[in-house]
Design a protein around this motif. Structure first.
Motif, PDB file in Angstrom:
ATOM      1  N   PRO A 257       0.969  -1.258  -0.079  1.00 33.33           N
ATOM      2  CA  PRO A 257      -0.235   0.217   0.348  1.00 33.33           C
ATOM      3  C   PRO A 257       0.804   1.431   0.192  1.00 33.33           C
ATOM      4  O   PRO A 257       0.570   2.481   0.314  1.00 33.33           O
ATOM      5  CB  PRO A 257      -1.069  -0.316   1.656  1.00 33.33           C
ATOM      6  N   GLY A 258       2.072   1.240  -0.135  1.00 34.21           N
ATOM      7  CA  GLY A 258       2.873   2.937   0.014  1.00 34.21           C
ATOM      8  C   GLY A 258       3.876   2.566   0.949  1.00 34.21           C
ATOM      9  O   GLY A 258       3.912   1.943   1.395  1.00 34.21           O
ATOM     10  N   PHE A 259       5.481   3.428   1.156  1.00 33.83           N
ATOM     11  CA  PHE A 259       5.674   3.017   2.219  1.00 33.83           C
ATOM     12  C   PHE A 259       5.410   4.175   3.129  1.00 33.83           C
ATOM     13  O   PHE A 259       4.581   5.666   2.547  1.00 33.83           O
ATOM     14  CB  PHE A 259       7.039   3.284   2.277  1.00 33.83           C
ATOM     15  N   GLY A 260       5.285   3.788   3.985  1.00 31.98           N
ATOM     16  CA  GLY A 260       5.541   4.796   5.680  1.00 31.98           C
ATOM     17  C   GLY A 260       6.140   4.928   6.662  1.00 31.98           C
ATOM     18  O   GLY A 260       7.170   4.213   6.267  1.00 31.98           O
ATOM     19  N   GLY A 261       5.411   5.424   7.598  1.00 31.46           N
ATOM     20  CA  GLY A 261       6.949   4.952   9.042  1.00 31.46           C
ATOM     21  C   GLY A 261       7.301   6.499   9.376  1.00 31.46           C
ATOM     22  O   GLY A 261       6.869   6.981   8.736  1.00 31.46           O
ATOM     23  N   SER A 262       8.259   6.584  10.496  1.00 28.27           N
ATOM     24  CA  SER A 262       8.861   7.998  10.732  1.00 28.27           C
ATOM     25  C   SER A 262      10.173   8.564   9.938  1.00 28.27           C
ATOM     26  O   SER A 262      10.371   9.429   9.679  1.00 28.27           O
ATOM     27  CB  SER A 262       9.067   8.030  12.438  1.00 28.27           C
ATOM     28  N   CYS A 263      10.386   7.684   9.088  1.00 28.58           N
ATOM     29  CA  CYS A 263      11.531   7.933   8.031  1.00 28.58           C
ATOM     30  C   CYS A 263      11.400   8.035   6.125  1.00 28.58           C
ATOM     31  O   CYS A 263      11.698   8.810   5.999  1.00 28.58           O
ATOM     32  CB  CYS A 263      12.436   7.439   8.573  1.00 28.58           C
ATOM     33  N   THR A 322      -0.566  -0.209  11.810  1.00 29.13           N
ATOM     34  CA  THR A 322       1.144   0.425  12.223  1.00 29.13           C
ATOM     35  C   THR A 322       1.581   0.087  10.348  1.00 29.13           C
ATOM     36  O   THR A 322       0.689  -0.447   9.155  1.00 29.13           O
ATOM     37  CB  THR A 322       1.931  -0.445  13.009  1.00 29.13           C
ATOM     38  N   PHE A 323       2.470   0.625  10.689  1.00 24.81           N
ATOM     39  CA  PHE A 323       3.287   0.781   9.050  1.00 24.81           C
ATOM     40  C   PHE A 323       3.996  -0.239   8.475  1.00 24.81           C
ATOM     41  O   PHE A 323       4.025  -0.166   7.268  1.00 24.81           O
ATOM     42  CB  PHE A 323       4.471   2.248   8.953  1.00 24.81           C
ATOM     43  N   LYS A 324       4.262  -0.531   9.576  1.00 25.11           N
ATOM     44  CA  LYS A 324       4.661  -2.493   9.320  1.00 25.11           C
ATOM     45  C   LYS A 324       5.072  -3.463  10.687  1.00 25.11           C
ATOM     46  O   LYS A 324       4.941  -2.997  12.161  1.00 25.11           O
ATOM     47  CB  LYS A 324       6.417  -1.835   8.745  1.00 25.11           C
ATOM     48  N   PRO A 325       4.848  -4.368  10.284  1.00 27.85           N
ATOM     49  CA  PRO A 325       4.747  -5.166  11.668  1.00 27.85           C
ATOM     50  C   PRO A 325       6.231  -5.007  12.786  1.00 27.85           C
ATOM     51  O   PRO A 325       6.648  -4.497  12.029  1.00 27.85           O
ATOM     52  CB  PRO A 325       5.312  -6.408  11.443  1.00 27.85           C
ATOM     53  N   ASN A 326       5.768  -5.715  13.814  1.00 25.65           N
ATOM     54  CA  ASN A 326       7.144  -5.362  14.788  1.00 25.65           C
ATOM     55  C   ASN A 326       7.460  -4.140  15.520  1.00 25.65           C
ATOM     56  O   ASN A 326       8.145  -3.846  16.282  1.00 25.65           O
ATOM     57  CB  ASN A 326       7.732  -6.500  14.298  1.00 25.65           C
TER      58      ASN A 326
END
Ligand code: NAD
Ligand code: UGA
Length: 434
Positions: A257-263, A322-326
């Motif tokens: 679905p596209g990259f996410g996250g804090s960076c 969350t933007f990715k697992p773990n």
């Protein structure tokens, strides 16, 4: 070696705990007193596999300390790392360096004896020079070296990435600092981690180039996935077919679905702005930013299409927020844009995430949160797998079929095989698999 880490967030806490595990004495300073209190009670405020044990062990062995009192912590240190946030500046996408500069000035006023000040935060090229100016203006005759040591760890695999890095990049401008930084990372030299000593500006730019390249790789495969959908091809097989070429490599070729996250989102935006400032535009990265932004809402449209063209009055169950697992990190998670677009289209949302619900509630208050994946899908008109947590890899599809109102399963991470889902009577929609 006495190390002080300014900022006890994902990077500061992981790096601080790992440095302590290598035998250094580490004090983590955070301006958030509640965070410090929790850490001093033995509570780890973020979800990161393996971190709690390392923090506990090193606190017990008195190598890891937490405080809000910066002056003492800095006064005793040989090396001070700055690991505070560098979020996108509201309005223009540049990195907001307010926290870095404030920390640098604070540190300058309290160093005692020769001290190496290291920026671990991700900062635009030239920030080290600005930090050097700030500390020298704050205190005349200050005896410091300013170093850049960007961090390449990933959330969810942070301990492993920190302890067994692909490489360590250290930007130094003098031999004295090089000797100190070699001592800081000596335990990793023993693991034969390649260390690249380079100039400060090169180190700073290396970090952005790495993140932008990885973000580009993901965006590239996402566009190929769209093409596969139209052309009747399979993106996973294309990814394997190209990834086995060593020049390309198989990692970061999972369509989704596209990259996410804090960076990635903030760092690609910041690199675009830096490039513009230097009048050397990074047009590929500009496209990556635009394409990735559009992709998240296009994923919501995919769900709407799967529901027959409208979600108005329907209930959609989101598995994984969350933007990715773990990780429990919700920063720029694709789930946010997808959820907002679905709500705007009239849907009611149920949501579940194994670790991220506490954070999710802050950014997605309109979602009905369920305690389990199965409670989440009850009476749903569509189930959308947004984040590929292990807990969703072997769902009891028969049970889900019995719980939902309408059996539609949208798998935005290609976790399942079409035949195994369709066998239970679902309409199955995936990403780029023909
Ligand atoms: P974060 O928001 O989780 O943590 C930052 C911490 O710094 C917060 O706890 C905040 O209270 C504290 N802080 C802010 N100003 C302070 C000050 N003056 N004194 C003491 N504490 C202060 O951020 P993060 O995710 O750890 O990211 C930090 C930096 O590392 C960013 O530049 C980021 O781009 C970079 N980075 C992050 C990751 C990651 O996986 N999260 C990986 C590599 C690099
Ligand atoms: C990323 C980098 O991988 C780290 O090296 C870097 O240190 C860090 O950013 C940073 O600078 O903060 P992180 O954001 O924790 O780490 O997570 P990644 O595993 O890189 O995933 C980022 C996003 O890309 C996620 O939304 C993930 O779902 C997505 N992704 C990743 C894909 O869609 N496909 C892939 O093949 C890989």
């Amino acid at each position: 070696m006495r190390i002080t880490m300014i900022g006890a967030g994902y990077v500061g806490l992981v790096s601080g705990a790992c440095f302590a595990d290598f035998g250094h004495v580490v004090t983590c300073v955070d301006s958030d007193p509640e965070r410090v209190e929790r850490l001093n009670r033995g509570e780890v405020p973020i979800f990161e596999p393996g971190l709690e044990e390392i923090v506990e062990r090193n606190r017990e062995e008195e190598r890891l300390f937490f405080t809000s009192a910066l002056p003492e912590a800095v006064g005793e240190a040989d090396v001070v790392f700055i690991a505070v946030g560098t979020p996108s500046r509201r309005g223009d996408g540049r990195a907001d360096l307010t926290y870095v500069y404030a920390a640098a000035e604070d540190v300058a006023r309290h160093v005692s004896g020769y001290t190496v000040i290291v920026t671990k935060s991700t900062v635009p090229v030239g920030t080290g020079d600005a930090v050097e100016r700030i500390v020298r203006e704050a205190v005349a005759d200050i005896d410091v070296s300013v170093v850049s040591n960007p961090e390449f760890l990933r959330e969810g695999a942070a301990i492993e990435d920190f302890k067994r890095p692909d490489r360590i990049v250290i930007g130094v401008e003098d031999e004295r600092a090089k000797t100190v930084m070699s001592e800081v990372y000596r335990p990793l030299f023993v693991n034969q981690a390649p260390v690249i000593f380079t100039g400060r500006r090169t180190a700073e730019l290396t970090k952005y180039a790495a993140n932008a390249f990885l973000a580009t790789k993901i965006t590239f495969i996402n566009e190929i996935a769209d093409l596969c959908e139209r052309a009747g091809a399979n993106v996973q097989e294309v990814a394997r077919g190209i990834g086995l070429d060593n020049r390309i490599g198989s990692k970061f070729l999972h369509a989704g679905p596209g990259f996410g996250g804090s960076c990635f989102p903030k760092d690609t935006r910041a690199l675009v702005e830096t490039a513009r400032e230097f009048e050397s535009p990074c047009q590929i990265v500009e496209s990556v930013v635009t394409v990735n932004e559009m992709r998240k809402t296009r994923m919501a449209q995919k769900v709407v299409r799967a529901c027959g063209g409208t979600v108005s009055g329907k209930t959609v169950a989101l598995l994984g927020l969350t933007f990715k697992p773990n990780t429990d990190d919700m920063r720029e998670s694709p789930a946010i844009a997808i959820a907002e677009a679905l709500v705007a289209a009239g849907a009611t949302l149920n949501g579940h995430d194994p670790e991220g619900m506490e954070q999710a509630k802050k950014v997605l208050p309109a979602v009905n949160y369920a305690d389990t994946a199965y409670a989440c899908v009850e009476e749903a008109d569509a189930v959308v797998l947004v984040t590929e947590w292990d807990a969703y890899r072997a769902l009891d599809l028969k049970r889900i079929k019995d719980l939902v109102r309408v059996p539609i399963f949208v798998d935005l991470r290609n976790v399942y095989r079409r035949a195994e889902v369709e066998r239970y009577g679902f309409t199955y929609v995936d990403v780029g698999r023909g």
